[in-house]
Motif scaffolding. Structure first.
Motif, PDB file in Angstrom:
ATOM      1  N   THR A   1      59.345 -52.115  36.772  1.00  0.00           N
ATOM      2  CA  THR A   1      57.903 -52.259  36.992  1.00  0.00           C
ATOM      3  C   THR A   1      57.218 -52.539  35.661  1.00  0.00           C
ATOM      4  O   THR A   1      57.314 -51.716  34.745  1.00  0.00           O
ATOM      5  CB  THR A   1      57.307 -50.979  37.610  1.00  0.00           C
TER       6      THR A   1
ATOM      7  N   TYR B   1      61.061 -46.819  30.310  1.00  0.00           N
ATOM      8  CA  TYR B   1      62.327 -46.480  30.937  1.00  0.00           C
ATOM      9  C   TYR B   1      63.320 -45.967  29.912  1.00  0.00           C
ATOM     10  O   TYR B   1      63.125 -46.106  28.700  1.00  0.00           O
ATOM     11  CB  TYR B   1      62.899 -47.683  31.701  1.00  0.00           C
TER      12      TYR B   1
ATOM     13  N   HIS C   1      55.888 -49.938  32.767  1.00  0.00           N
ATOM     14  CA  HIS C   1      56.544 -48.630  32.869  1.00  0.00           C
ATOM     15  C   HIS C   1      57.575 -48.452  31.754  1.00  0.00           C
ATOM     16  O   HIS C   1      58.317 -49.370  31.421  1.00  0.00           O
ATOM     17  CB  HIS C   1      57.240 -48.471  34.216  1.00  0.00           C
TER      18      HIS C   1
ATOM     19  N   ASP D   1      63.249 -44.742  35.436  1.00  0.00           N
ATOM     20  CA  ASP D   1      61.839 -45.065  35.240  1.00  0.00           C
ATOM     21  C   ASP D   1      61.151 -43.784  34.764  1.00  0.00           C
ATOM     22  O   ASP D   1      61.005 -42.829  35.523  1.00  0.00           O
ATOM     23  CB  ASP D   1      61.220 -45.560  36.548  1.00  0.00           C
ATOM     24  N   ARG D   2      60.742 -43.736  33.527  1.00  0.00           N
ATOM     25  CA  ARG D   2      60.192 -42.506  32.952  1.00  0.00           C
ATOM     26  C   ARG D   2      58.786 -42.201  33.463  1.00  0.00           C
ATOM     27  O   ARG D   2      58.323 -41.059  33.346  1.00  0.00           O
ATOM     28  CB  ARG D   2      60.178 -42.604  31.423  1.00  0.00           C
ATOM     29  N   ASP D   3      58.099 -43.192  34.009  1.00  0.00           N
ATOM     30  CA  ASP D   3      56.760 -42.944  34.545  1.00  0.00           C
ATOM     31  C   ASP D   3      56.795 -42.351  35.946  1.00  0.00           C
ATOM     32  O   ASP D   3      55.833 -41.723  36.384  1.00  0.00           O
ATOM     33  CB  ASP D   3      55.938 -44.231  34.535  1.00  0.00           C
ATOM     34  N   THR D   4      57.899 -42.564  36.684  1.00  0.00           N
ATOM     35  CA  THR D   4      58.018 -41.991  38.025  1.00  0.00           C
ATOM     36  C   THR D   4      59.100 -40.916  38.080  1.00  0.00           C
ATOM     37  O   THR D   4      59.137 -40.126  39.023  1.00  0.00           O
ATOM     38  CB  THR D   4      58.363 -43.076  39.060  1.00  0.00           C
ATOM     39  N   GLY D   5      60.000 -40.911  37.082  1.00  0.00           N
ATOM     40  CA  GLY D   5      61.109 -39.967  37.086  1.00  0.00           C
ATOM     41  C   GLY D   5      62.262 -40.389  37.972  1.00  0.00           C
ATOM     42  O   GLY D   5      63.236 -39.638  38.117  1.00  0.00           O
ATOM     43  N   GLU D   6      62.195 -41.560  38.554  1.00  0.00           N
ATOM     44  CA  GLU D   6      63.216 -41.999  39.494  1.00  0.00           C
ATOM     45  C   GLU D   6      64.329 -42.770  38.795  1.00  0.00           C
ATOM     46  O   GLU D   6      64.094 -43.495  37.825  1.00  0.00           O
ATOM     47  CB  GLU D   6      62.595 -42.898  40.572  1.00  0.00           C
TER      48      GLU D   6
END
Length: 268
Positions: A54, A59, A57, A33-38
């Motif tokens: 999500t 990815y 978001h 997930d590039r918006d959270t880095g997870e």
């Protein structure tokens, strides 16, 4: 006792010698997930692996070469080749990873310099649905090949592209007008899926071309990751219903523990 132990060791050695040489996958696949880095957790369910996306978001698909040789990876997103835009087939073009290389593919390849970002979006707004191909929305897959002979190449970053064995022009169905996608989404198979992968904003992602002779006609590895949004995974029983609101340990300090101002203790 000693002869029996030696016999057991000999049996073990024979089993190891007879084990498949390539038991582990050539390429490990995960979704970031590039918006959270997870890195999205993978959940097994009835023979499939699922991740929860999500909506809205961006990815990327992380590919990790687990071998000491070059491998070719044909990447499919929603049943579409992420490099060529064709309905995906293992014989098509893909990315070439150097030995032990890990890379992230962040979008649909638009040119040798740019990609259109992968983004979780409503099914009807997915690239597959907008191009008239919603049947395989919700699946990220790879087909991986070993190289027929070994070369010495410089370490490319990001990975270059190798042409497929059956290159052809973009299929006519990929040019279907977006308006028709809305009616196609009403199909029973598509209606079950909640989200797909959209054709997001352009970003700089230069690559190059390279040669690659496949060791086999069929891929050595074919892997799939299925995805949908969290609520759908809960509805399907893949994930438990999560607690609403943050879960805190009893000993965690909180700024607003609740209640009103209590009287201080009396002096003794």
């Amino acid at each position: 006792m000693l002869p029996r132990i030696l016999a057991s060791l000999a049996t073990l050695a024979l089993l190891v010698a007879c084990a498949p040489a390539h038991a582990s996958p050539l390429v490990d696949v995960s979704v970031i997930d590039r918006d959270t880095g997870e890195s999205l957790a993978r959940y097994p369910h009835r023979g499939d692996l699922w991740v929860a996306g999500t909506p809205g978001h961006r990815y990327s698909v992380r590919l990790a070469n687990t071998t000491g040789e070059r491998v070719l990876v044909v990447l499919s997103v929603d049943g579409i080749n992420a490099v060529t835009g064709q309905t995906a087939d293992p014989s098509q073009a893909g990315y070439v990873l150097e030995p032990w290389q890990t890379t992230e593919i962040s979008g649909w390849r638009k040119s040798m310099r740019e990609v259109a970002q992968f983004v979780f979006t409503d099914l009807g707004d997915s690239y597959a649905a907008r191009t008239g191909r919603p049947r395989h929305v919700g699946v990220i897959g790879v087909a991986a090949f070993r190289e027929a002979r070994t070369y010495r190449y410089p370490n490319y970053t990001p990975p270059p592209i190798a042409r497929g064995t059956m290159e052809k022009r973009m299929e006519a169905e990929a040019a279907a007008p977006a308006a028709s996608a809305r009616s196609i989404v009403a199909d029973d198979s598509a209606r079950q899926q909640s989200i797909g992968t959209g054709h997001g904003g352009r970003e700089w992602a230069p690559t190059s071309r390279t040669g690659f002779d496949r060791a086999t006609r069929q891929p050595e590895q074919v892997s799939e990751l299925r995805y949908d949004e969290h609520r759908r995974l809960v509805a399907m029983g893949i994930l438990p219903r999560r607690h609403h609101g943050p879960i805190r340990r009893d000993d965690t300090p909180r700024a607003f523990p609740g209640g009103f101002v209590a009287d201080p203790p009396r002096y003794r």
